[in-house]
Write an enzyme that holds these catalytic residues in place. Structure first.
Site: not given
Length: 579
Positions: A434-436
């Site tokens: 997550y978060e890229g």
């Protein structure tokens, strides 16, 4: 049962000996009256107590119980409520918040150390205050004064929490194709319609209100990511007194059943003419949201390091206690602790060396953010921007590897729930996603952080490190300089490649840069050792762990240097139908 003790000695060593931040704080008019070494130590000790006593012993229970949805309400593990109350009452939820709005105003370097401890104690729990802190950063930088005055004090105090709502079922990294809309209302607000998925802390009852930061498109929005705006959508609309009033049209559709971080409520949220308020300029929402995302990406690094630290502590204790096999021939009938076996020592030293370098790296990046803020220093800002993808990607990759390796130390017991190792593996795995995803982080590093300025920020940093090595040529300086020389030459060659080749090489290049910079972290550790100040055990352990890094881990850069010299076009030779 998995245990945890905050590594305060190493945290304080990094803050005050390696980076000498206590001296920096005393030089800053915005910090000198708020923080000094004794205050920082007291803050860290109190945070450690909450993590060690109220969270860490119960993280297994939280994993088993998880977040539960019933009748459109999400409930959490019971001890989360008392732990969150302790955090709020102690001011931890607003530790680095702006003092003008009720935050404690502490530097990022200090709050990042608390983040690591929270992640060691329970990654799932850490997400509730962590997302709120990120939302506060976005509001502080982009909201108008009235909005900041209304929302920030209650978010810093822990009364209200925050989320970020980006992803949709069809739109993950490609946010430009999102479908959530925002139409103007006559009172200056907006009506939002759409659904968002994977919303961390999207619904719960820890706080009296939840403030959603939502990306959506206005009716006149241009196509793609340039048409995205940012909106503040509260769960409860504040009344005239600024307290939670009527319920907004935001509802939880479901919660995800995940591999790990089960105590975190990961929600599908539905917006049905939900009232929202524009934050920042129209169509500039993605830039506003990236303020929060960059903050969260640093927090991902803390998750990797936090899980790895706890994994190491437990694997070390097990290796000292577990009797199995014989290392010596003194008594063929007497088993010895497995820490004597060469492979177990290899595994433990790999984790220890990467953890301690990672802590120094995290402190460095956080201190650069502080200097960018308090000194208005463009070089510090540029370097923090450069290093953020490494903090997110490399630290989480290493965190996952460390947890798997520590699990291996336990053998079959590592696969059994009661020891807690398999939970660490499951919990930390998400940090790479997550978060890229880490692949996206690598592409960002290669294309936007290095190639976009023809390597100016990175190459200048490497040149400054070389100058430092030459000025203070202590142990391993020559070896590290050799790798920096080769990295500089390779970088020049990669910059001459086209975009496709740079993208293909991005992950390996990020890893290469990371190993070299971790070498610099160990150089900084060695330079900061003071036998007259630190204990003999601490100094000897640092020296031997540094030697292990330079002899057994940094040479991995040789393979990456060789690999990156090969033509990446080979990956495009196989036609899609032949996969």
């Amino acid at each position: 049962m998995s245990q945890y003790q905050a590594p305060l000695n190493d945290i304080l060593f990094n803050l005050f000996d390696v980076w000498q931040l206590d001296k920096y704080w005393q030089q800053q008019s915005g910090l000198c009256e708020l923080i000094e070494a004794d205050t920082a130590k007291a803050i860290l000790e109190e945070a450690a107590k909450i993590c060690e006593q109220q969270l860490a012993p119960f993280c297994g229970e939280a994993d088993q119980r998880g977040a539960q949805l019933q009748d459109d309400k999400v409930s959490l593990p019971e001890h989360y409520y008392t732990a969150y109350q302790s955090l709020s009452e102690g001011g931890w939820t607003g530790l680095s918040g702006d003092a003008a709005y009720g935050g404690m105003g502490m530097p990022k370097a200090l709050s990042m150390m608390v983040d690591e401890m929270l992640c060691s104690a329970d990654i799932a729990f850490s997400l509730y205050p962590g997302l709120t802190a990120g939302a506060c950063v976005a509001l502080l930088q982009h909201a108008d004064e009235a909005t900041k005055a209304l929302y920030l004090p209650k978010m810093y105090s822990g009364e209200w929490s925050g989320t970020m709502c980006l992803t949709e079922s069809h739109a993950g990294s490609d946010l430009g194709i999102m479908r959530t809309t925002a139409k103007p209302n006559t009172d200056g607000s907006y009506a939002l319609n759409g659904s968002k998925i994977f919303i961390t802390a999207g619904e719960h009852d820890l706080t009296k209100n939840i403030i959603h930061l939502v990306l959506a498109k206005l009716p006149d929005a241009p196509a793609g990511s340039r048409g995205i705006s940012l909106f503040l959508v509260p769960k409860y609309l504040p009344d005239a007194a600024g307290e939670p009033g009527s319920r907004n049209s935001v509802s939880v559709g479901s919660i995800e059943h995940k591999m790990g971080i089960n105590g975190s409520a990961t929600c599908v949220l539905n917006f049905d003419d939900a009232k929202g308020y524009l934050i920042g300029e129209p169509h500039r929402g993605l830039a506003c949201m990236f303020t929060m995302m960059n903050y969260e990406r640093l927090s991902m690094g803390s998750q990797g390091l936090g899980a790895a630290e706890r994994a190491y502590q437990n694997a070390l204790a097990y290796a000292k206690d577990r009797l199995q096999g014989r290392v010596t021939e003194k008594d063929a009938n007497k088993a010895e602790p497995i820490i004597g076996h060469a492979d177990v020592r290899r595994m433990l030293l790999n984790i220890k060396a990467m953890n301690e370098a990672g802590r120094t790296f995290a402190t460095w990046v956080a201190s650069l953010l502080d200097k960018a803020k308090y000194d208005n220093c463009p070089v510090s800002a540029q370097r923090a921007n450069l290093l953020t993808p490494i903090a997110k990607a490399f630290m989480t990759d290493q965190g996952f590897d460390a947890c798997v390796t520590a699990q291996q130390v336990f053998g079959g017991h590592g696969y059994v729930k009661e020891w807690g190792m398999e939970q660490l593996v499951r919990d930390v795995r998400i940090a790479q996603i997550y978060e890229g995803t880490n692949g996206i982080q690598a592409a960002d590093f290669m294309l936007r952080k290095v190639a976009a300025d023809q390597g100016m920020v990175l190459l200048t940093l490497l040149a400054d490190i070389k100058a430092e090595l030459a000025a203070t040529p202590i142990q391993a300086a020559a070896s590290l300089q050799h790798y920096i020389d080769r990295l500089q030459l390779l970088t020049a060659d990669l910059l001459a490649q086209d975009n496709r080749a740079q993208s293909a090489n991005a992950c390996d290049y990020l890893a290469l840069v990371s190993y070299v910079l971790y070498g610099y972290m160990w150089y900084k550790n060695l330079a900061a050792l003071q036998p007259a100040v630190q204990s003999e055990q601490f100094v000897v352990a640092k020296q031997h762990t540094a030697a292990y890094y330079f002899d057994r881990i940094l040479p991995k850069a040789d393979g990456l240097l060789s690999l990156l010299r090969h033509d990446s076009a080979v990956m495009d030779k196989l036609a899609t139908e032949h996969f």
